[in-house]
Design an enzyme around this catalytic site. Structure first.
Site, PDB file in Angstrom:
ATOM      1  CE  LYS A 113      43.451  36.367  33.919  1.00  0.00           C
ATOM      2  NZ  LYS A 113      42.589  35.328  33.518  1.00  0.00           N
ATOM      3  CE  LYS A 192      37.119  41.514  36.363  1.00  0.00           C
ATOM      4  NZ  LYS A 192      37.992  40.544  35.846  1.00  0.00           N
ATOM      5  CE  LYS A 195      39.370  32.638  39.468  1.00  0.00           C
ATOM      6  NZ  LYS A 195      38.298  32.792  38.497  1.00  0.00           N
TER       7      LYS A 195
END
Ligand code: AQP
Length: 313
Positions: A113, A192, A195
């Site tokens: 992230k 993958k 979002k």
């Protein structure tokens, strides 16, 4: 014999995509009759990234509609939002005081992230301990998730074992349930589906939105089979049917993408219709009832924890 307990959660952090559905939610639905299922909309987890209060509140209601529309029957499960049961954040703090910073620094999801440009806030860093609390409060046996969450379930096991070792047997060690065939659903670019990669096919999109996403799937013009289209098509049709479809339309990528749009729409349109029939008040009532049931389990567990760790009088 008592049914085994299942717990899983989903963040109300934006629009659901078909990776969430095939990787996790479809499995959630399939477990409802055979397991004692508790499903949670983890709004405090979403606070790590969603900073607009109206949006977070709205996403939580919409998230509950999504879950009911995909087939989670609230009369057979406990469905609630995390912030309605305060024991989740309380227990997370207890675990944070047990584990070390280097241990949390090994989390792949955190590193990914940050690499994607998300703010490195402390909540994002401590995320695995809040997830451990979610799971462990309910004596969970199984956690159905996509492959990206495997390590987080390992973290929950580790938190349980550390606590049990220090304070005596309190938490059951849970196990992840990951379906190999859909462990990582690929996005429109073959990575993958996620979002934050902007490569999603929306689960509850209109037929036009689904068509736009499918038409944007990256294909290799030198071959005869569009592998990224086929990888998504595998979620929907058996291998034999796909073999004849792809054989008949060899090299005709447009026809294959159109077939994928039709197959996706056939799965999605009944769920979309069910979702459109749900009102905000319907789902608020479901969440309130779910939170009462969840709180009765969580509060008993936390009473035991507080006594063991020595807080309160
Ligand atoms: N591509 C995927 N394949 C298989 N499973 C997936 N899941 C997510 N993407 C895939 C599973 O969906 C469940 C809900 O996870 P979440 O609420 O944590 O959603 P997410 O991880 O935030 O979804 P994204 O799109 O991947 O978000 P970002 O970009 O924020 O990381 C989980 O069980 C997850 O495994």
């Amino acid at each position: 014999m008592a049914k085994k307990r299942v717990f899983s959660g989903i963040q109300p952090s934006g629009t659901l995509h078909i990776g969430n559905y095939f990787g996790a939610l479809k499995q959630w639905v399939s477990m409802v009759d055979d397991f004692d299922c508790i499903y949670c909309i983890v709004d405090y987890h979403a606070l790590t990234t969603v900073k607009d209060p109206a949006q977070l509140r709205n996403n939580t209601i919409e998230g509950a509609k999504d879950l009911i529309a995909v087939g989670i029957d609230p009369s057979k499960t406990v469905l609630f939002n995390q912030s309605a049961v305060l024991e989740h954040t309380e227990l997370a703090w207890v675990f944070e005081c047990l584990v070390s910073v280097p241990f949390l620094m090994q989390a792949h999801a955190y590193k990914d992230k940050i690499a994607k440009g998300l703010e490195a806030n402390a909540g994002l860093f401590n995320y695995p301990m809040l997830m451990a609390a979610d799971i462990l409060l309910y004596d969970t046996d199984f956690v159905p998730v996509g492959a990206d969450q495997r390590q987080h379930v390992e973290y929950a096991r580790e938190a349980a074992s550390k606590f049990n070792h220090m304070y005596g047997d309190t938490f059951k060690e849970p196990h992840e349930k990951i379906l190999d065939a859909v462990a990582v659903v690929p996005g429109t670019d073959g990575q993958k589906m996620s979002k934050s990669y902007g490569n999603t096919i929306p689960l509850f999109g209109s037929t036009d939105e689904i068509a736009r996403s499918v038409m944007s799937i990256v294909t290799d013009s030198s071959g005869t089979t569009p592998s990224n289209v086929l990888a998504i098509h595998r979620l929907l049709k058996p291998e034999e049917e796909l073999a004849s479809l792809y054989e008949k339309n060899m090299g005709n990528y447009k026809a294959l993408k159109e077939a994928l749009i039709d197959d996706l729409d056939a799965v999605i349109s009944p769920m979309r219709a069910k979702r459109n029939a749900l009102s905000d008040d319907d789902v608020k009532a479901v969440l309130t009832e779910g939170a009462e049931k969840a709180a009765s389990i969580a509060s008993a567990k936390m009473r035991d924890v507080r006594k063991k760790i020595g807080v309160g009088t």
